[in-house]
Design a protein around this motif. Structure first.
Motif, PDB file in Angstrom:
ATOM      1  N   ARG A   1      -8.461   2.050  -6.878  1.00  0.00           N
ATOM      2  CA  ARG A   1      -7.449   3.013  -6.823  1.00  0.00           C
ATOM      3  C   ARG A   1      -7.206   4.062  -6.946  1.00  0.00           C
ATOM      4  O   ARG A   1      -6.450   5.375  -6.932  1.00  0.00           O
ATOM      5  CB  ARG A   1      -6.988   2.062  -8.163  1.00  0.00           C
ATOM      6  CG  ARG A   1      -5.638   0.779  -7.326  1.00  0.00           C
ATOM      7  CD  ARG A   1      -4.848   0.502  -8.399  1.00  0.00           C
ATOM      8  NE  ARG A   1      -5.501  -0.066  -9.537  1.00  0.00           N
ATOM      9  CZ  ARG A   1      -5.877  -0.905 -10.315  1.00  0.00           C
ATOM     10  NH1 ARG A   1      -4.240  -0.523 -10.667  1.00  0.00           N
ATOM     11  NH2 ARG A   1      -6.250  -1.632 -10.831  1.00  0.00           N
ATOM     12  N   ARG A   2      -8.446   4.983  -7.617  1.00  0.00           N
ATOM     13  CA  ARG A   2      -8.545   6.368  -7.732  1.00  0.00           C
ATOM     14  C   ARG A   2      -9.046   7.178  -6.968  1.00  0.00           C
ATOM     15  O   ARG A   2      -9.407   8.102  -6.456  1.00  0.00           O
ATOM     16  CB  ARG A   2      -9.699   6.080  -9.588  1.00  0.00           C
ATOM     17  CG  ARG A   2      -9.280   5.962 -10.312  1.00  0.00           C
ATOM     18  CD  ARG A   2      -9.962   5.457 -11.700  1.00  0.00           C
ATOM     19  NE  ARG A   2     -10.019   5.411 -12.781  1.00  0.00           N
ATOM     20  CZ  ARG A   2      -8.644   4.938 -13.479  1.00  0.00           C
ATOM     21  NH1 ARG A   2      -8.302   6.054 -13.730  1.00  0.00           N
ATOM     22  NH2 ARG A   2      -8.544   4.070 -14.830  1.00  0.00           N
TER      23      ARG A   2
ATOM     24  N   ILE B   1       2.771   6.524  -6.189  1.00  0.00           N
ATOM     25  CA  ILE B   1       2.542   5.860  -7.764  1.00  0.00           C
ATOM     26  C   ILE B   1       1.405   6.373  -7.681  1.00  0.00           C
ATOM     27  O   ILE B   1       1.264   6.705  -9.092  1.00  0.00           O
ATOM     28  CB  ILE B   1       2.238   4.319  -7.785  1.00  0.00           C
ATOM     29  CG1 ILE B   1       3.809   3.775  -7.546  1.00  0.00           C
ATOM     30  CG2 ILE B   1       2.012   4.541  -9.092  1.00  0.00           C
ATOM     31  CD1 ILE B   1       4.752   3.880  -8.331  1.00  0.00           C
ATOM     32  N   ALA B   2       0.308   6.576  -6.970  1.00  0.00           N
ATOM     33  CA  ALA B   2      -1.256   7.403  -6.725  1.00  0.00           C
ATOM     34  C   ALA B   2      -0.657   9.303  -7.162  1.00  0.00           C
ATOM     35  O   ALA B   2      -1.034   9.842  -7.660  1.00  0.00           O
ATOM     36  CB  ALA B   2      -1.997   6.941  -6.218  1.00  0.00           C
ATOM     37  N   LEU B   3       0.374   9.067  -6.146  1.00  0.00           N
ATOM     38  CA  LEU B   3       0.750  10.820  -5.793  1.00  0.00           C
ATOM     39  C   LEU B   3       1.041  11.071  -6.959  1.00  0.00           C
ATOM     40  O   LEU B   3       1.041  12.346  -7.690  1.00  0.00           O
ATOM     41  CB  LEU B   3       1.412  10.312  -4.537  1.00  0.00           C
ATOM     42  CG  LEU B   3       0.872  10.569  -3.253  1.00  0.00           C
ATOM     43  CD1 LEU B   3       1.917  10.904  -1.887  1.00  0.00           C
ATOM     44  CD2 LEU B   3      -0.106  11.496  -3.023  1.00  0.00           C
TER      45      LEU B   3
ATOM     46  N   PRO C   1       0.904  -1.267  -0.008  1.00  0.00           N
ATOM     47  CA  PRO C   1       0.056  -0.107  -0.077  1.00  0.00           C
ATOM     48  C   PRO C   1       0.893   0.874   0.296  1.00  0.00           C
ATOM     49  O   PRO C   1       0.671   2.162  -0.514  1.00  0.00           O
ATOM     50  CB  PRO C   1      -1.038  -0.525   1.209  1.00  0.00           C
ATOM     51  CG  PRO C   1      -0.628  -1.411   1.461  1.00  0.00           C
ATOM     52  CD  PRO C   1       0.462  -2.351   0.853  1.00  0.00           C
ATOM     53  N   LEU C   2       1.861   1.512   0.814  1.00  0.00           N
ATOM     54  CA  LEU C   2       3.162   1.964   0.509  1.00  0.00           C
ATOM     55  C   LEU C   2       3.204   2.663  -0.948  1.00  0.00           C
ATOM     56  O   LEU C   2       3.328   4.315  -1.536  1.00  0.00           O
ATOM     57  CB  LEU C   2       3.978   1.744   1.187  1.00  0.00           C
ATOM     58  CG  LEU C   2       3.829   2.185   2.629  1.00  0.00           C
ATOM     59  CD1 LEU C   2       5.280   1.687   3.756  1.00  0.00           C
ATOM     60  CD2 LEU C   2       3.358   3.249   3.360  1.00  0.00           C
ATOM     61  N   GLY C   3       3.323   1.170  -1.387  1.00  0.00           N
ATOM     62  CA  GLY C   3       4.435   2.360  -2.909  1.00  0.00           C
ATOM     63  C   GLY C   3       3.003   2.051  -3.385  1.00  0.00           C
ATOM     64  O   GLY C   3       3.421   3.452  -5.047  1.00  0.00           O
TER      65      GLY C   3
ATOM     66  N   ILE D   1       1.171  14.383 -12.226  1.00  0.00           N
ATOM     67  CA  ILE D   1       1.547  14.266 -13.624  1.00  0.00           C
ATOM     68  C   ILE D   1       0.654  15.612 -13.982  1.00  0.00           C
ATOM     69  O   ILE D   1       1.244  16.535 -15.187  1.00  0.00           O
ATOM     70  CB  ILE D   1       1.772  13.513 -13.975  1.00  0.00           C
ATOM     71  CG1 ILE D   1       2.545  12.386 -13.841  1.00  0.00           C
ATOM     72  CG2 ILE D   1       1.758  13.290 -15.808  1.00  0.00           C
ATOM     73  CD1 ILE D   1       2.818  10.936 -14.276  1.00  0.00           C
ATOM     74  N   ALA D   2      -0.796  15.749 -14.402  1.00  0.00           N
ATOM     75  CA  ALA D   2      -1.383  16.627 -14.667  1.00  0.00           C
ATOM     76  C   ALA D   2      -1.344  17.989 -14.066  1.00  0.00           C
ATOM     77  O   ALA D   2      -1.315  18.664 -15.756  1.00  0.00           O
ATOM     78  CB  ALA D   2      -2.671  15.970 -14.951  1.00  0.00           C
ATOM     79  N   THR D   3      -0.886  18.207 -13.123  1.00  0.00           N
ATOM     80  CA  THR D   3      -0.806  19.536 -13.138  1.00  0.00           C
ATOM     81  C   THR D   3       0.386  20.094 -13.420  1.00  0.00           C
ATOM     82  O   THR D   3       0.960  21.400 -14.294  1.00  0.00           O
ATOM     83  CB  THR D   3      -0.651  19.458 -10.895  1.00  0.00           C
ATOM     84  OG1 THR D   3      -2.037  19.071 -11.182  1.00  0.00           O
ATOM     85  CG2 THR D   3      -0.784  20.817 -10.690  1.00  0.00           C
ATOM     86  N   VAL D   4       1.606  18.764 -13.372  1.00  0.00           N
ATOM     87  CA  VAL D   4       2.980  19.372 -13.982  1.00  0.00           C
ATOM     88  C   VAL D   4       2.627  20.002 -15.220  1.00  0.00           C
ATOM     89  O   VAL D   4       3.517  20.670 -15.338  1.00  0.00           O
ATOM     90  CB  VAL D   4       4.350  18.723 -13.317  1.00  0.00           C
ATOM     91  CG1 VAL D   4       5.338  18.943 -14.083  1.00  0.00           C
ATOM     92  CG2 VAL D   4       4.255  18.742 -12.036  1.00  0.00           C
TER      93      VAL D   4
END
Length: 144
Positions: free
Chosen positions: A141-142, A52-54, A46-48, A59-62
């Motif tokens: 996941r979302r 990955i979710a973060l 769950p940490l990994g 990505i879209a914001t950057v």
């Protein structure tokens, strides 16, 4: 008389991330845990997944901020149009090449050719169960 460039006092040399000691220690710790204690590694999944979710969330914001900054720093609208046209042509050309490479590799390697599966023997209920599980897990996941 010659001039000598003087570096500001607050300028600090930045090392690449892979040369920083704590990054190397964390990577080594992750490899050690995964190799020596695989069950603990599975429990840390769950940490990994959260990491990955973060990353996906950022990505879209950057990309948006990069595009907005690039357009706003141009100034001249004709120049923006030229750059946009060049980017569109580049995107189309690279996408076409990628599609052609994918089709050629698919025809040469023929992925899935060795499975020898008869579609009439597949149970539709088992496929529906797998698809519903995948849909529900992707929704989890979302969710924030």
């Amino acid at each position: 008389m010659t001039t000598v460039a003087i570096r500001p006092a607050n300028h600090r040399f930045r090392q690449p991330w892979y040369r920083i000691l704590y990054v190397q220690v964390l990577i080594a710790l992750g490899v050690f845990i995964g190799f020596s204690y695989p069950d603990l590694g599975k429990e840390l999944k769950p940490l990994g997944d959260g990491f990955i979710a973060l990353i996906k969330m950022m990505i879209a914001t950057v990309i948006f901020c990069t595009v907005v900054h690039g357009i706003s720093s141009m100034g001249d609208l004709k120049r923006v149009g030229r750059v946009g046209l060049k980017a569109l042509i580049y995107f189309e050309a690279v996408s076409t090449v990628a599609l052609a490479v994918g089709l050629i590799v698919g025809e040469i390697l023929k992925p899935g050719a060795g499975f020898n599966i008869d579609p009439s023997t597949i149970d539709p209920k088992s496929v529906a169960m797998v698809l519903s599980f995948e849909a529900s897990s992707s929704m989890k996941r979302r969710a924030p």
